[in-house]
Write an enzyme that holds these catalytic residues in place. Structure first.
Site, PDB file in Angstrom:
ATOM      1  CG  HIS A  37      -5.667  -5.964 -10.279  1.00  0.00           C
ATOM      2  ND1 HIS A  37      -6.026  -7.045 -11.032  1.00  0.00           N
ATOM      3  CD2 HIS A  37      -4.380  -6.182  -9.906  1.00  0.00           C
ATOM      4  CE1 HIS A  37      -5.014  -7.892 -11.124  1.00  0.00           C
ATOM      5  NE2 HIS A  37      -3.996  -7.389 -10.448  1.00  0.00           N
ATOM      6  CD  GLU A 137       2.678  -7.551  -9.500  1.00  0.00           C
ATOM      7  OE1 GLU A 137       1.679  -7.554  -8.762  1.00  0.00           O
ATOM      8  OE2 GLU A 137       2.650  -7.203 -10.697  1.00  0.00           O
ATOM      9  CG  ASP A 163      -0.158 -11.007  -8.291  1.00  0.00           C
ATOM     10  OD1 ASP A 163      -0.922 -11.973  -8.415  1.00  0.00           O
ATOM     11  OD2 ASP A 163      -0.389  -9.892  -8.778  1.00  0.00           O
TER      12      ASP A 163
END
Length: 254
Positions: A37, A137, A163
């Protein structure tokens, strides 16, 4: 079972060696370079790992997925360990560990790039001890975490609370919600049963919450979040000072 050791980490989103060195310089137990990310890509990895090492830090890299070729390349570049996101099954966890290990214990290809700097004949057994962490997640990962945590060679399981909250409750902004914290209790139990680290990304102000929940590997905050919050705070403070001293800017301009 060994006494539980608490470690604090800094998360690095920015592909700037000086920013990474700043994070590593403050004394975190480890820094994680985020290729999933963050803005970090493969060409920058060697220099960013060197920035962590310049401050005698431990460098982990979160790869975008479990691609064994990328895992091997990052380890060859000098990472101390790998973080593989979105692991929901024992098969994915086994593949992640295998990508970090040489034959006959794994699938990693021999190509010690930076390891050669320490000596002409690096040993596979030493380099093959790279730490492998997987991230749980989603609800499926939590359901399977007892088997995931038992995979030989795994160094720890790290929860991605945003998440997970998105999967369980439909919102990534419930990371510190009691329901999210309660949902990850099986992760802590599974990690303790297998004597591996239970990790989590905390975010600003939530270290105490997650430590109380039993997690021992705590990612405190990211460089991008720290920069953004500091910039907003500095600007707000500057505006407040000016508003206090110059309550009517139009009058002052005359």
């Amino acid at each position: 079972m060994r006494p539980e050791r608490v470690s604090l980490g800094g998360w690095c989103h920015l592909d700037a060696a000086f920013a990474v060195e700043l994070m590593a310089s403050v004394g975190f137990d480890w820094c994680c370079l985020d290729m999933q990310h963050g803005t970090i890509r493969t060409p920058e990895i060697v220099g960013l790992l060197q920035a962590v090492r310049a401050r005698a830090g431990t460098a982990l890299v979160r790869v975008p997925g479990g691609d064994p070729h990328l895992v091997g390349a990052v380890l060859d570049a000098g990472a101390d360990g790998i973080v593989v996101p979105q692991v929901s099954s024992v098969e994915q966890a086994r593949a992640a560990v295998a990508a970090c290990r040489y034959a006959p214990h794994g699938t990693r290809s021999w190509g010690p790039l930076t390891a050669k700097l320490a000596g002409p004949r690096p040993e596979p057994a030493e380099l093959g001890a790279a730490r492998c962490y997987v991230m749980v997640e989603d609800g499926a990962g939590v359901s399977n975490v007892a088997d995931i945590a038992a995979v030989p060679g795994l160094a720890g399981v790290i929860v991605g609370p945003a998440d997970l909250a998105l999967d369980l409750f439909g919102s990534p902004y419930l990371t510190s919600d009691p329901g999210t914290v309660e949902a990850v209790a099986p992760v802590v139990a599974a990690c303790r049963a297998n004597d591996i680290a239970a990790g989590v990304f905390c975010g600003t102000g939530n270290v105490g919450l997650w430590r109380s929940a039993g997690f021992s590997m705590l990612a405190v905050e990211s460089d991008s979040a720290l920069l953004l919050s500091a910039a907003r705070r500095a600007l707000a403070e500057a505006r407040a000072v000016l508003a206090d001293r110059l309550p009517d800017h139009r009058e002052h301009a005359r």
